[in-house]
Design an enzyme around this catalytic site. Structure first.
Site, PDB file in Angstrom:
ATOM      1  N   CYS A   1       0.827  -1.203   0.000  1.00 15.71           N
ATOM      2  CA  CYS A   1       0.000   0.000   0.000  1.00 15.71           C
ATOM      3  C   CYS A   1       0.866   1.260   0.000  1.00 15.71           C
ATOM      4  O   CYS A   1       1.963   1.279   0.535  1.00 15.71           O
ATOM      5  CB  CYS A   1      -0.898   0.011   1.236  1.00 15.71           C
ATOM      6  SG  CYS A   1      -1.820  -1.506   1.506  1.00 15.71           S
TER       7      CYS A   1
ATOM      8  N   ARG B   1       3.901   0.106  -6.547  1.00 12.86           N
ATOM      9  CA  ARG B   1       3.815  -0.812  -5.420  1.00 12.86           C
ATOM     10  C   ARG B   1       2.713  -1.855  -5.623  1.00 12.86           C
ATOM     11  O   ARG B   1       2.685  -2.859  -4.925  1.00 12.86           O
ATOM     12  CB  ARG B   1       3.522  -0.021  -4.133  1.00 12.86           C
ATOM     13  CG  ARG B   1       4.705   0.789  -3.651  1.00 12.86           C
ATOM     14  CD  ARG B   1       4.309   1.752  -2.540  1.00 12.86           C
ATOM     15  NE  ARG B   1       5.514   2.254  -1.895  1.00 12.86           N
ATOM     16  CZ  ARG B   1       5.957   1.857  -0.714  1.00 12.86           C
ATOM     17  NH1 ARG B   1       5.293   0.947  -0.036  1.00 12.86           N
ATOM     18  NH2 ARG B   1       7.057   2.360  -0.195  1.00 12.86           N
TER      19      ARG B   1
ATOM     20  N   TRP C   1      -3.548  -2.423  -1.345  1.00 10.17           N
ATOM     21  CA  TRP C   1      -3.369  -3.789  -1.823  1.00 10.17           C
ATOM     22  C   TRP C   1      -4.046  -4.683  -0.793  1.00 10.17           C
ATOM     23  O   TRP C   1      -3.641  -4.736   0.367  1.00 10.17           O
ATOM     24  CB  TRP C   1      -1.878  -4.113  -1.932  1.00 10.17           C
ATOM     25  CG  TRP C   1      -1.567  -5.442  -2.545  1.00 10.17           C
ATOM     26  CD1 TRP C   1      -1.717  -5.806  -3.848  1.00 10.17           C
ATOM     27  CD2 TRP C   1      -1.031  -6.587  -1.879  1.00 10.17           C
ATOM     28  NE1 TRP C   1      -1.301  -7.098  -4.038  1.00 10.17           N
ATOM     29  CE2 TRP C   1      -0.874  -7.605  -2.845  1.00 10.17           C
ATOM     30  CE3 TRP C   1      -0.660  -6.851  -0.562  1.00 10.17           C
ATOM     31  CZ2 TRP C   1      -0.367  -8.863  -2.531  1.00 10.17           C
ATOM     32  CZ3 TRP C   1      -0.160  -8.104  -0.244  1.00 10.17           C
ATOM     33  CH2 TRP C   1      -0.022  -9.092  -1.224  1.00 10.17           C
TER      34      TRP C   1
ATOM     35  N   ASN D   1      -0.620   1.141   6.029  1.00  7.17           N
ATOM     36  CA  ASN D   1       0.120   0.135   5.286  1.00  7.17           C
ATOM     37  C   ASN D   1       0.584  -0.917   6.282  1.00  7.17           C
ATOM     38  O   ASN D   1       1.225  -0.586   7.274  1.00  7.17           O
ATOM     39  CB  ASN D   1       1.329   0.763   4.584  1.00  7.17           C
ATOM     40  CG  ASN D   1       2.171  -0.267   3.849  1.00  7.17           C
ATOM     41  OD1 ASN D   1       1.755  -1.399   3.654  1.00  7.17           O
ATOM     42  ND2 ASN D   1       3.366   0.134   3.449  1.00  7.17           N
ATOM     43  N   GLY D   2       0.249  -2.180   6.043  1.00  4.32           N
ATOM     44  CA  GLY D   2       0.670  -3.236   6.951  1.00  4.32           C
ATOM     45  C   GLY D   2      -0.493  -4.110   7.369  1.00  4.32           C
ATOM     46  O   GLY D   2      -1.545  -4.131   6.729  1.00  4.32           O
TER      47      GLY D   2
ATOM     48  N   GLU E   1      13.635 -18.667 -12.038  1.00  7.47           N
ATOM     49  CA  GLU E   1      13.261 -17.262 -12.250  1.00  7.47           C
ATOM     50  C   GLU E   1      12.469 -17.090 -13.542  1.00  7.47           C
ATOM     51  O   GLU E   1      11.500 -16.325 -13.590  1.00  7.47           O
ATOM     52  CB  GLU E   1      14.536 -16.410 -12.282  1.00  7.47           C
ATOM     53  CG  GLU E   1      14.364 -14.982 -12.782  1.00  7.47           C
ATOM     54  CD  GLU E   1      13.454 -14.122 -11.944  1.00  7.47           C
ATOM     55  OE1 GLU E   1      13.178 -12.983 -12.355  1.00  7.47           O
ATOM     56  OE2 GLU E   1      12.979 -14.569 -10.865  1.00  7.47           O
TER      57      GLU E   1
ATOM     58  N   LYS F   1       8.741 -15.490 -13.719  1.00  8.33           N
ATOM     59  CA  LYS F   1       8.414 -14.316 -14.535  1.00  8.33           C
ATOM     60  C   LYS F   1       7.194 -14.583 -15.411  1.00  8.33           C
ATOM     61  O   LYS F   1       6.311 -13.743 -15.543  1.00  8.33           O
ATOM     62  CB  LYS F   1       9.599 -13.932 -15.414  1.00  8.33           C
ATOM     63  CG  LYS F   1      10.652 -13.120 -14.745  1.00  8.33           C
ATOM     64  CD  LYS F   1      10.167 -11.700 -14.467  1.00  8.33           C
ATOM     65  CE  LYS F   1      11.037 -11.056 -13.412  1.00  8.33           C
ATOM     66  NZ  LYS F   1      10.821 -11.580 -12.059  1.00  8.33           N
TER      67      LYS F   1
ATOM     68  N   GLU G   1       4.088 -14.668 -13.266  1.00 13.24           N
ATOM     69  CA  GLU G   1       3.754 -13.374 -12.685  1.00 13.24           C
ATOM     70  C   GLU G   1       2.957 -12.486 -13.633  1.00 13.24           C
ATOM     71  O   GLU G   1       1.982 -11.848 -13.222  1.00 13.24           O
ATOM     72  CB  GLU G   1       5.037 -12.624 -12.297  1.00 13.24           C
ATOM     73  CG  GLU G   1       5.681 -13.065 -11.009  1.00 13.24           C
ATOM     74  CD  GLU G   1       6.907 -12.227 -10.698  1.00 13.24           C
ATOM     75  OE1 GLU G   1       7.010 -11.741  -9.571  1.00 13.24           O
ATOM     76  OE2 GLU G   1       7.776 -12.068 -11.587  1.00 13.24           O
TER      77      GLU G   1
ATOM     78  N   HIS H   1      12.953 -37.661 -12.892  1.00 17.23           N
ATOM     79  CA  HIS H   1      12.448 -38.035 -11.569  1.00 17.23           C
ATOM     80  C   HIS H   1      11.036 -37.508 -11.334  1.00 17.23           C
ATOM     81  O   HIS H   1      10.648 -37.284 -10.188  1.00 17.23           O
ATOM     82  CB  HIS H   1      13.397 -37.526 -10.485  1.00 17.23           C
ATOM     83  CG  HIS H   1      14.753 -38.157 -10.551  1.00 17.23           C
ATOM     84  ND1 HIS H   1      15.002 -39.456 -10.178  1.00 17.23           N
ATOM     85  CD2 HIS H   1      15.939 -37.665 -10.996  1.00 17.23           C
ATOM     86  CE1 HIS H   1      16.279 -39.736 -10.357  1.00 17.23           C
ATOM     87  NE2 HIS H   1      16.869 -38.663 -10.864  1.00 17.23           N
TER      88      HIS H   1
ATOM     89  N   LYS I   1       4.720  -4.563  -5.368  1.00 18.17           N
ATOM     90  CA  LYS I   1       6.156  -4.380  -5.572  1.00 18.17           C
ATOM     91  C   LYS I   1       6.931  -4.575  -4.287  1.00 18.17           C
ATOM     92  O   LYS I   1       7.952  -5.237  -4.261  1.00 18.17           O
ATOM     93  CB  LYS I   1       6.414  -2.968  -6.125  1.00 18.17           C
ATOM     94  CG  LYS I   1       7.880  -2.725  -6.478  1.00 18.17           C
ATOM     95  CD  LYS I   1       8.320  -3.604  -7.604  1.00 18.17           C
ATOM     96  CE  LYS I   1       9.748  -3.353  -8.020  1.00 18.17           C
ATOM     97  NZ  LYS I   1      10.220  -4.341  -8.994  1.00 18.17           N
TER      98      LYS I   1
END
Length: 608
Positions: free
Chosen positions: A2, A27, A74, A98-99, A480, A484, A487, A503, A603
């Site tokens: 946020c 963010r 958020w 925020n939190g 990664e 990506k 995401e 395996h 973010k």
């Protein structure tokens, strides 16, 4: 996470609040709102979705107050609806947050018994009602906040305005970042310097547990014990930053293309290019000879940077390395040896789980070193050593240039460790540093694969699943690459060590499965080719990322071969990150997703 903004202005502040919130869009958020003091009452405007929806609302229903707070949310508690959007308010106080307030349920039950009526599902609304409960019995705003803060359990940054107080803005932080901005007869609060850049370049950061009482001409900061304290002011460079897309369609595209430049800047901070030696910008308060084990902790993409660094430290410095996801490390109470080294990696420097892991390592007597993109962040301030990346503001939620700058710092540090421990000779160091010096140029060359990748993305966009394979340092890069793609395109993807294919994952291979193989021509290339043969035998569509020699030696027909420049094997992840990022980006563009602000992501993750 946020975004928070507060303004004590000399004119209407609603438009300024929205403009500042736009600078915090990176963010990630799903609703937005502002509150101002309109004469004798507090007024709010809130909207679901993007800030443009809030702007439309303010045009039809404007606010004229000279003091206000704003927020991009958020969602953590409750859906992203207008009723759950911030600011939350009573008749006497409005707050943005925020939190996470961990004990909000107990507080809510307590406040409801006292007659409070709640209108949202959020944890934040309890803060407004808790402060209001003290205002109702005659407490001043300062005393109400002072009594409320110790009752809040969790991580938070808060900003309050109050009915009847047109020259008062109160902020508080515990875990989540909050900065004060100093203007000429005006004062500001913001989640970071970028939010405040349009108004001032003079800022100070609240420390953990601080709260501040602002008027237009003063700022009184108190620490967690209530003692008046002074926090250093500094000149922020954020006002000179041009946070726009330039000629690119998305911030992510711009940031991918910025990598040769920003990785070069980072390289210059850590390497003496004239002598081809590593030159740490700070004196390390420990001797690598005394380090028996290195612990690397991070989240998401940063953890994959740490995973790659594990290979470098173990190979160059011959020191054992453990890599942990911060959210697991902080709770498993890992046994640590006093005097060893813990490294923490975070783009924002505010990642809650990584910060908690840092504090645990400090409590166990470890040396702490952070690799961050924001040198004034909490993780940086609480670390014994800070090694900043020089990526500049990264606006796209999916990390690109921050990742490769982290790799550059970690590579230089691993070489320094090898030299200090006597595992690398001066000749070895020179050879490795020469390889690092070549990286920016090689990254620029790798960007030349974009037209081919853009064409490939049209096919990938039609698929439901994608597999990424790699060996050695290419294995974390496979992880990664899969992250990506997930995401920003929302296509299911998985990364595996190539040797693990047989395996289990091999059961997934058929003619509809694209398999991205990251395979520079190195000492494990032949082994990777064997795994490619297993894929080919089952009809999988192989997308091979390699160099010219690898393409010639592969002996297996791939659907697409993306040829990267020839280079020494040690630092290939920094170069091969480019096509991995481009493939995810162009696939997402084809699919029409919100590339820079993908759904459900933020973010800077300042909560658990």
């Amino acid at each position: 996470m946020c975004g928070i903004v507060g303004i004590l202005g000399n004119g209407p502040v609603a438009d300024q609040l929205v403009d500042s919130l736009k600078r915090l869009e990176y963010r990630g958020y799903d609703s937005a709102g502002v509150a101002t003091l309109e004469g004798t009452h507090l007024a709010r405007r809130r909207a679901e979705g993007k800030l443009r929806n809030l702007e439309k609302l303010l045009k039809t229903s404007p606010l004229q107050g000279h003091i206000g707070i704003g927020h991009t949310r958020w969602a953590t508690h409750g859906k992203p609806t207008e009723s759950n959007a911030h600011p939350h308010a009573t008749a006497r106080v409005a707050v943005v947050h925020n939190g996470i307030i961990e004990n909000f349920r107990e507080l809510r039950q307590q406040l409801e018994k006292q007659g409070a009526v709640f209108s949202s599902e959020t944890d934040t609304e309890v803060v407004a009602h808790l402060v209001d409960s003290y205002l109702a019995i005659g407490a001043s705003p300062e005393d109400a906040v002072r009594q409320a803060l110790p009752q809040l359990r969790g991580a938070f940054a808060l900003a309050f305005i109050f009915t009847g107080h047109d020259d008062l803005l109160i902020g508080a932080r515990k875990g989540s970042p909050l900065a004060i901005g100093y203007g000429d007869g005006e004062m500001y609060l913001g989640s970071d310097a970028i939010a405040l850049a349009p108004f001032t370049d003079t800022i100070s950061y609240l420390e953990d547990g601080d709260w501040v009482v602002l008027t237009r001409n003063s700022a009184v900061v108190r620490d967690e014990l209530g003692v008046v304290t002074v926090r250093d002011t500094l000149k922020s460079g954020a006002s000179s930053l041009v946070v726009d897309k330039a000629n690119y369609r998305h911030f992510m595209a711009k940031e991918i293309h910025e990598q040769p430049e920003v990785v070069g800047h980072t390289l210059a901070r850590y390497v003496d290019m004239a002598t081809e030696q590593v030159a740490m910008p700070v004196t390390l308060p420990f001797d690598f000879k005394d380090i028996q084990r290195v612990s690397i902790t991070a989240c998401g993409t940063a953890s994959y940077a740490g995973f790659i660094a594990k290979y470098w430290f173990e190979r160059f410095a011959r020191v054992p390395v453990e890599v942990d996801v911060a959210s697991e490390f902080r709770y498993r109470e890992a046994p640590l040896r006093k005097g060893d080294l813990a490294i923490f990696i975070s783009q924002s420097g505010e990642t809650a789980d990584t910060l908690a892991a840092l504090r645990y390592a400090k409590s166990q007597g470890l040396h702490t070193l952070s690799v961050v993109n924001v040198p004034t962040s909490t993780i940086a301030r609480e670390s014994e050593v800070v090694l900043p990346t020089l990526a500049g503001p990264e606006i796209g939620v999916a990390s690109t240039k921050a990742f490769t700058c982290q790799l550059m710092v970690l590579a230089a540090l691993a070489v320094a460790a090898g030299k200090a421990r006597g595992e690398l000779s001066a000749e070895d160091e020179g050879r490795l540093v020469h390889g690092l010096v070549e990286v920016p140029r090689l990254m620029a060359a790798a960007l030349g694969t974009e037209p081919q990748i853009e064409k490939l993305a049209r096919d990938i966009a039609k698929r439901q699943d994608v597999l990424y394979l790699g060996r050695g340092t290419s294995y974390p890069l496979a992880l990664e690459g899969a992250l990506k793609l997930k995401e920003i395109s929302y296509i299911h993807a998985e990364g595996y060590a190539a040797g693990e294919l047989k395996h289990g994952p091999i059961a997934l291979i058929d003619e509809n499965m694209p398999v991205v193989v990251i395979a520079p021509f190195d000492r494990v290339f032949e082994k990777t080719v064997s795994n490619m043969q297993e894929v080919a035998a089952r009809g999988g569509n192989i997308i091979l990322m390699t160099d010219a020699k690898g393409a010639a030696e592969a002996t297996i027909e791939s659907t697409v071969t993306i040829i990267l420049p020839d280079m020494a094997a040690a630092f290939t992840p920094m170069i091969y990150a480019i096509p991995v990022q481009l493939l995810a980006y162009h696939t997402a563009v084809v699919m029409g997703t919100d590339v820079d602000q993908p759904r459900n992501l933020a973010k800077s993750v300042t909560v658990e």
